[in-house]
Design an enzyme around this catalytic site. Structure first.
Site, PDB file in Angstrom:
ATOM      1  N   GLN A 188       0.851  -1.183   0.000  1.00  0.00           N
ATOM      2  CA  GLN A 188       0.000   0.000   0.000  1.00  0.00           C
ATOM      3  C   GLN A 188       0.890   1.237   0.000  1.00  0.00           C
ATOM      4  OE1 GLN A 188      -3.400   0.276   2.864  1.00  0.00           O
ATOM      5  NE2 GLN A 188      -2.248   2.002   3.668  1.00  0.00           N
ATOM      6  N   GLY A 189       0.823   2.042  -1.069  1.00  0.00           N
ATOM      7  CA  GLY A 189       1.664   3.227  -1.173  1.00  0.00           C
ATOM      8  C   GLY A 189       0.910   4.501  -0.844  1.00  0.00           C
ATOM      9  N   SER A 197       1.969   6.764   2.398  1.00  0.00           N
ATOM     10  CA  SER A 197       2.861   7.751   3.026  1.00  0.00           C
ATOM     11  C   SER A 197       3.990   8.163   2.086  1.00  0.00           C
ATOM     12  CB  SER A 197       3.484   7.164   4.292  1.00  0.00           C
ATOM     13  OG  SER A 197       2.500   6.911   5.251  1.00  0.00           O
ATOM     14  N   SER A 213       4.392  -1.153   3.636  1.00  0.00           N
ATOM     15  CA  SER A 213       4.424  -2.476   4.261  1.00  0.00           C
ATOM     16  C   SER A 213       4.555  -3.549   3.198  1.00  0.00           C
ATOM     17  CB  SER A 213       3.143  -2.718   5.068  1.00  0.00           C
ATOM     18  OG  SER A 213       3.117  -1.866   6.177  1.00  0.00           O
ATOM     19  N   GLU A 250      -9.523  -1.388   7.336  1.00  0.00           N
ATOM     20  CA  GLU A 250      -8.309  -1.356   8.138  1.00  0.00           C
ATOM     21  C   GLU A 250      -8.683  -1.297   9.618  1.00  0.00           C
ATOM     22  OE1 GLU A 250      -4.781   0.260  10.157  1.00  0.00           O
ATOM     23  OE2 GLU A 250      -6.716   1.219  10.001  1.00  0.00           O
ATOM     24  N   SER A 303      -1.777   7.690  13.167  1.00  0.00           N
ATOM     25  CA  SER A 303      -1.091   7.628  14.461  1.00  0.00           C
ATOM     26  C   SER A 303      -2.064   7.759  15.629  1.00  0.00           C
ATOM     27  CB  SER A 303      -0.062   8.750  14.550  1.00  0.00           C
ATOM     28  OG  SER A 303      -0.736   9.989  14.680  1.00  0.00           O
ATOM     29  N   GLU A 320      -2.088   9.936  17.766  1.00  0.00           N
ATOM     30  CA  GLU A 320      -2.495  11.340  17.876  1.00  0.00           C
ATOM     31  C   GLU A 320      -3.628  11.652  16.895  1.00  0.00           C
ATOM     32  OE1 GLU A 320       0.656  10.262  17.790  1.00  0.00           O
ATOM     33  OE2 GLU A 320       1.191  10.758  19.853  1.00  0.00           O
TER      34      GLU A 320
END
Lengths: 421, 339
Positions: free
Chosen positions: A145-146, A148, A180, A263, A400, A402
């Site tokens: 999965q591209g 980031s 990943s 996800e 994240s 956050e």
């Protein structure tokens, strides 16, 4: 199947036991038949308690496990016939992961991204799904999965990897990071910019790129544990047909949001199932040590109890979300609760393993002679060390800690928005 | 889509909303819980319970917690479970005894250490679970014998109206009501734990609402403090804690449908609710600042009540230790939840 593409009803196949249609309709029958198979099939034995020297070795062996599960039919439930499935819905997939873990077997590593990339491709690119998902289910290929990029992590909408349209093709130029399984995947599902640089989330598209296309360079990234779990990928004028779009041009953000539901739900459930297996293994390792005269440290009971309670809480929450997906509900910002619970459970489990194994976790006694008190547990401890590093990504990947808390504050608690600088 | 393993709850959203509204108003007007019995009768509570016991019990106790009410409705929940193995009440009403710690039955010759949810005036017998050779006996101890060992619980939650039982009560086994009460006692504890878990969730939800309201109104540095990420994230964590307690509670009610199961799940539901109150109150107290520590601000009453409820039928620390010790000695890691 809940995919709104109008997937046809599963067809009973003339060959084989002839029970596909009923197992697709009857989840409990599927569960029991699967459980029986997993406990009795000799071909699965070699996957129990297996340790691998590298991510590449693990993925290769897990592809073999995928093939066995596919050929026996089990991993085809939960997917529509159009992609090589046997019908049923998300719950079949969730039961597969749970039963694998309960039988002491790993969930093939490929399923992490099958769960996130499979559903959006079935929904938004049925032709691509029909062309390529069957091979994924057979264990013949897997995808990365591209999303980031170096300058676009939590702030995904600022990504810059560019796809310029020229007739029936795009020319893709840019970079993806933290992909990943990027070191072994043969196709990448990428979020790329097709709009203006300032277009933020409105100018994004989702597209599938073959890693063997000219202009694609993959550089594996070793995690701190030494494993090539991740990769960075460079695209230099890579030609990609527009037929590889997943969803329409400019619809990439919507596809990504659709993907995120899976996800949050399926990956969390899968991870919880694996974590329960690992907790069971840890308990066994501690018991073996105690039997060998090395008592568990003070406070071990409370720590184990806490790790288990976190896992049950995650399962309770995640099961509800999986069931909602299975009836076609849209899972919204409240799924960040699932994500926070997943991270909490994973971090807790691996900290407990680290603390309770103590010296054995910290120090490798490789090459030590038999009879050495530390030597016996070395293989297990090495696995915990590897997994511990991976567990740290639970609060980072897929949004994240956050970001999750901010989503909850904004969209669930309805707090006044954070001040913009 | 076939129903398969999905279960339907009898209580539809509209009915639940109506019941919630009635109970919330009644409890807000009468936080001591007086008149709760009448209100429940008016609402046809027996029918509601028959229709959807998990939904109705959760709803009632969440509201009870939200209002910081002090009724003895929990006693009724336990007594209803214990009744089948006890002789019909003769001399007057009964009150269950709540052992402290992990809520284990008491040793026959040990002093009692536990709680009662209110005074013993008008109570004829106290139902005490007694450990007898691996079985649980249910003793019906005359209330006046127990009364001598009681004093107001007070302490951290002065508003609870509970009594602390702390002292010897002679010959517990002399008053045997049932010598084979293991199953009913386990079941009563399980159902009681789910009710208390719901009550804790109610207290927590109210405390979080107070914290959200406070931080959205309070201005420092020229902006509402709920616009600061450090504050927002604490509130999000409190929300996660409450929602995870709700999920385990729902799963535990489902586990209780199995005639012989559910006590492990109920223990986890209570444990997670207790854990949630520790999380929620820590965050709520911080973001409410000094105001939240003052007597005039409502938050402290939630902090105290949640802590007291955590101790009822097993505190989360005690239960976590108990659970972990069982796992260490080989107990099965029950997945509790299936798809």
């Amino acid at each position: 199947m809940t995919a709104p593409t109008g997937a046809p009803a599963p067809v009973a196949r003339p060959a084989g036991p002839g029970t596909e249609a009923s197992l697709a309709e009857d989840l409990d029958a599927y569960r029991l038949a699967l459980r029986d198979h997993l406990r009795t099939e000799p071909a699965l034995e070699s996957f129990r308690g297996r340790r691998y020297p590298s991510t590449e070795a693990r993925m290769a062996d897990h592809a073999r496990l995928e093939r066995l599960l596919h050929d026996a039919g089990w991993s085809r439930y939960g997917w529509p016939a159009t992609v090589g499935g046997l019908g049923g819905d998300e719950r079949h997939r969730a039961v597969l992961y749970d039963e694998l873990a309960a039988a002491g077997l790993p969930v093939p590593g490929q399923h992490m991204l099958l769960e996130t990339l499979g559903p959006p491709i079935v929904r938004f690119a049925p032709e691509l799904a029909a062309a390529y998902l069957p091979a994924y289910l057979r264990g013949e290929e897997w995808w990365g999965q591209g999303f980031s990029e170096p300058e676009a992590g939590s702030d995904l909408a600022s990504l810059r990897c560019r796809a310029r349209r020229d007739g029936d093709t795009y020319a893709v130029t840019g970079q993806k990071l933290w992909t990943s399984h990027g070191a072994t995947a043969t196709r990448l599902v990428c979020l790329v910019r097709t709009g203006t640089p300032e277009s933020r989330h409105r100018g994004l598209s989702m597209i599938m790129i073959d890693v063997d296309s000219p202009g694609v360079t993959v550089r594996p990234i070793a995690m701190a544990n030494g494993d090539n779990e991740l990769a960075e990928v460079f695209f230099d004028d890579v030609v990609v047909p527009t037929s590889r779009l997943i969803g329409a041009e400019g619809q990439g953000w919507a596809v990504a949001m659709y993907l995120l539901q899976f996800e949050r739900a399926m990956y969390a459930w899968l991870s919880a199932a694996e974590a329960l297996r690992r907790l069971r293994e840890l308990r066994g390792q501690l018991a073996a040590r105690a039997a060998g005269g090395r008592p568990v440290p003070d406070g071990a009971a409370a720590r184990l109890g806490e790790a288990y309670a976190h896992l049950v809480a995650l399962r309770a929450r995640s099961a509800g979300t999986v069931r909602r997906l299975a009836v076609g509900d849209t899972v919204g910002p409240e799924a960040s609760v699932d994500k926070v619970l997943l991270a909490t459970a994973e971090i807790c489990l691996h900290d407990v393993a680290r603390d309770l194994l103590g010296d054995e976790f910290l120090f490798a006694a490789e090459g030590a002679a038999g009879g050495n008190a530390l030597a016996a547990g070395t293989v297990e401890a090495a696995q915990w060390r590897t997994d511990w590093w991976f567990s740290r990504s639970a609060t980072i990947l897929g949004g994240s800690a956050e970001v999750q808390r901010t989503i909850l504050a904004d969209h669930v608690l309805g707090l006044p928005k954070e001040a913009k600088p | 889509m076939t129903p398969m393993t999905r279960t339907t709850t009898g209580l539809d959203a509209q009915t639940a909303e109506l019941l919630t509204g009635s109970l919330r108003k009644m409890l807000a007007d009468n936080p001591d819980g007086s008149g709760l019995g009448d209100t429940l009768a008016e609402l046809g509570w027996d029918e509601v319970l028959a229709d959807d016991r998990p939904g109705a019990t959760t709803l009632l106790f969440v509201e009870h917690g939200r209002a910081l009410a002090t009724s003895r409705v929990l006693d009724e929940v336990l007594l209803a479970e214990l009744a089948p193995s006890l002789p019909a009440p003769g001399t007057g009403p009964r009150a269950p005894f709540y052992p402290l710690g992990t809520a284990a039955p008491v040793a026959p010759d040990a002093p009692l250490a536990g709680l009662l949810l209110g005074g013993l005036d008008g109570v004829a017998e106290v139902v005490v679970p007694v450990a007898l050779d691996g079985q649980v006996g249910l003793s019906l101890v005359p209330a006046d014998l127990v009364a001598a060992a009681t004093r107001p619980a007070g302490g951290f939650d002065p508003a609870s109206r509970w009594l602390l039982v702390d002292g010897p009560v002679a010959e517990l086994t002399r008053y045997a009501g049932s010598e084979d009460g293991s199953r009913v006692w386990d079941r009563a504890v399980a159902v009681g734990r789910l009710a208390v878990a719901a009550e804790i969730i109610g207290v927590c939800a109210a405390a979080l609402a107070i914290a959200v309201e406070h931080t959205s109104a309070r201005v420092q540095y020229g902006r509402q403090i709920a616009t600061f990420q450090a504050v927002r994230h604490r509130l999000s964590e409190a929300h996660v804690a409450i929602e995870s307690a709700r999920s385990v509670l729902a799963a535990a009610w489902k586990a209780l449908e199995h005639p012989d199961g559910g006590s492990g799940a109920a223990r986890l539901a209570k444990l997670r609710a207790g854990w949630a109150q520790a999380e929620v109150m820590r965050h709520a107290l911080q973001v409410c600042g000094a105001m939240g520590l003052s007597l005039e601000h409502p938050l402290h009453r939630h902090v105290s009540r949640a802590a007291a409820l955590d101790a009822l039928l097993g505190g989360h620390r005690a239960l976590t230790g108990q659970l972990g010790a069982e796992l260490l000695t080989g107990a099965e890691l029950d997945p509790i939840v299936e798809i």
